[in-house]
Design a protein around this motif. Structure first.
Motif, PDB file in Angstrom:
ATOM      1  N   HIS A 173      26.011   5.236  14.224  1.00 11.75           N
ATOM      2  CA  HIS A 173      26.472   4.450  13.077  1.00 11.75           C
ATOM      3  C   HIS A 173      27.889   3.903  13.295  1.00 11.75           C
ATOM      4  O   HIS A 173      28.124   2.727  13.111  1.00 11.75           O
ATOM      5  CB  HIS A 173      26.414   5.237  11.769  1.00 11.75           C
ATOM      6  N   ASP A 218      19.950   2.563  14.636  1.00 14.54           N
ATOM      7  CA  ASP A 218      20.239   1.148  14.831  1.00 14.54           C
ATOM      8  C   ASP A 218      19.701   0.675  16.175  1.00 14.54           C
ATOM      9  O   ASP A 218      20.437   0.264  17.072  1.00 14.54           O
ATOM     10  CB  ASP A 218      21.736   0.829  14.665  1.00 14.54           C
ATOM     11  N   ASP A 261      23.170   2.830  18.270  1.00 18.66           N
ATOM     12  CA  ASP A 261      23.611   1.500  17.855  1.00 18.66           C
ATOM     13  C   ASP A 261      23.386   0.436  18.933  1.00 18.66           C
ATOM     14  O   ASP A 261      24.318  -0.205  19.401  1.00 18.66           O
ATOM     15  CB  ASP A 261      25.081   1.552  17.413  1.00 18.66           C
ATOM     16  N   HIS A 306      22.278   9.611  11.747  1.00 18.28           N
ATOM     17  CA  HIS A 306      22.889   8.279  11.710  1.00 18.28           C
ATOM     18  C   HIS A 306      23.612   8.149  10.372  1.00 18.28           C
ATOM     19  O   HIS A 306      23.047   7.712   9.382  1.00 18.28           O
ATOM     20  CB  HIS A 306      21.814   7.189  11.849  1.00 18.28           C
ATOM     21  N   ASN A 354      20.519   2.523   9.737  1.00 16.84           N
ATOM     22  CA  ASN A 354      20.506   1.748   8.492  1.00 16.84           C
ATOM     23  C   ASN A 354      20.168   0.282   8.724  1.00 16.84           C
ATOM     24  O   ASN A 354      19.729  -0.409   7.818  1.00 16.84           O
ATOM     25  CB  ASN A 354      21.845   1.876   7.765  1.00 16.84           C
ATOM     26  N   HIS A 355      20.341  -0.202   9.938  1.00 19.66           N
ATOM     27  CA  HIS A 355      19.942  -1.583  10.231  1.00 19.66           C
ATOM     28  C   HIS A 355      18.430  -1.716  10.399  1.00 19.66           C
ATOM     29  O   HIS A 355      17.895  -2.808  10.312  1.00 19.66           O
ATOM     30  CB  HIS A 355      20.622  -2.084  11.512  1.00 19.66           C
TER      31      HIS A 355
HETATM   32 MN   LIG Z   1      24.474   1.787  11.570  1.00 17.89          MN
END
Ligand SMILES: [Mn+2]
Length: 413
Positions: free
Chosen positions: A208, A49, A8, A172, A86-87
């Motif tokens: 995450h 991320d 992250d 993640h 996910n970003h």
């Molecule tokens: Mn994330």
């Protein structure tokens, strides 16, 4: 086997629509470099991320490229493994993998396809990094996680691991039972039970969730510099920077030593020094400001000392109602003298008024969190009372339009 585990990074994050955080990330990479030098890990893992948005600017990519290349040049023996969160755009990360491969950096964008098990073996190689000291199975964020697929990877490792080397799995994902401080009340966040990530790893290097934590162990453990666990633990390293003012806990990078497969995991928490802290003025246990003059005074004092950080203001209801129209501008002007070292969150907290307080205290959702909800619109319908300024009909229309756009985009692929 010794690894450094972080996640992250959110490189390229812009705060309050205005401030970039390059110098803060550079400060983080400086510490990472010092730790690589001191501890000489076999691998440096970044569990997703990497970037804050899917299409980072040229300047952001340049920063990432030069920071990671510098690490690799200085420590060519440390295997760097980076996965998409996910970003990130899985496709964009994936597109760069071959070039990074030339620098011996393992980059994984796409997770395994959902039908991967139907095509026979061999696909596992794309996710397995074999080192003399152990194995890393590098999985990125997966919107639909299939236990059989993860298990197949761990089984493939087990087949070649006759000599009992440690096995690290990267993922993640939101895992059920983790502490979500800093993420708002994301009750609808899609989360997986830990068992869904298979078995056979000694250390699960998660990304995450931004708060450092070892699943199934008390958060109080995080105050200790070191912990020792039996193999088979799962841990969020936590984010590199405080991604918002709600992340009031200390941030760390995890240094992990595993003696053998099924053995002992020794964890050392390396405390990250933050270039800029988040402050609330006055501090939450003091009376809020009662006038704009009190605020200006406090801001002046803050600019003189410590002269650096993110500030957010608390004002009582009476003062809040009579703030001068140039209030925000006046504060920005005061901060100019610090050369952007003192940074301002213009969402002033109004206190002592129940309704205003509810607005100030209500959770703020990130786009990425909504993206993970199984039904974001349903979530909005349920919480709409907390957002009197939002019109549900407009929102429903907006969602419908976005949905159509997405469908169109899918067809064009
Ligand atoms: Mn994330």
């Amino acid at each position: 086997m010794r690894i450094l585990h972080t996640a992250d990074l959110h490189i390229g994050q812009i705060l309050y629509q205005y401030y970039d955080r390059f110098d803060e990330h550079a400060h983080f990479f400086g510490q990472l470099e010092a730790w690589c030098d001191e501890y000489r890990p076999d691998a440096l893992l970044v569990s997703g991320d990497i970037f804050d948005i899917q299409q980072p600017s040229a300047a952001v990519k340049d920063f990432f490229n030069s920071s990671v290349v510098a690490l690799h040049r200085r420590f060519p023996d440390i295997r760097i493994v980076i996965t998409a969160g996910n970003h990130d755009s899985a496709a964009r990360i994936q597109a760069d993998r071959e070039v990074w491969g030339l620098a011996d950096v393992k980059l994984v964008g796409h997770g395994p396809a959902s039908d991967v098990l139907e095509g026979g073996d061999g696909w596992q190689e794309r996710f397995i990094v074999e080192l003399p000291s152990g194995f890393v199975v590098a999985l990125p964020f997966m919107s639909s996680l299939r236990t059989e697929v993860v298990q197949s990877l761990l089984d493939a490792v087990a087949l070649r691991n006759a000599d009992g080397r440690p096995v690290v799995l990267m993922a993640h994902q939101a895992v059920t039972g983790s502490d979500l401080t800093g993420h708002g009340d994301i009750g609808n966040l899609r989360s997986s039970a830990i068992g869904e990530l298979g078995s056979g790893y000694d250390y699960l290097a998660l990304g995450h969730i931004h708060r450092p934590q070892t699943l199934g162990h008390p958060l109080a453990d995080e105050d200790e510099p070191r912990s020792s666990y039996g193999a088979g633990i799962a841990r969020y390293s936590g984010s590199a920077l405080h991604v918002s003012g709600d992340e009031r806990f200390p941030h760390t990078v995890s240094l992990v030593d595993i003696d053998r497969h099924g053995g002992t995991v020794e964890l050392t928490r390396l405390r990250i020094d933050e270039l800029r802290h988040f402050y609330i003025l006055p501090e939450p246990d003091c009376e809020p400001f009662g006038s704009s003059f009190e605020v200006y005074d406090a801001v002046d004092r803050f600019c003189a000392d410590p002269g650096r950080g993110y500030i957010r203001l608390r004002v009582d209801a009476a003062a809040f109602a009579s703030l001068p129209s140039d209030f925000v501008q006046t504060i920005y002007r005061k901060l100019e003298s610090t050369g952007n070292e003192v940074r301002f969150n213009p969402q002033t907290i109004c206190e002592n008024d129940a309704a205003e307080e509810a607005v100030a205290e209500r959770p703020v959702f990130e786009l990425a969190e909504l993206q993970q909800m199984t039904n974001p619109l349903e979530f909005i319908r349920k919480t709409i009372d907390m957002y009197p300024e939002l019109n549900l009909d407009d929102l429903e229309n907006d969602f419908r339009e976005i949905e159509e756009e997405l469908l169109k985009g899918d067809q064009e692929k």
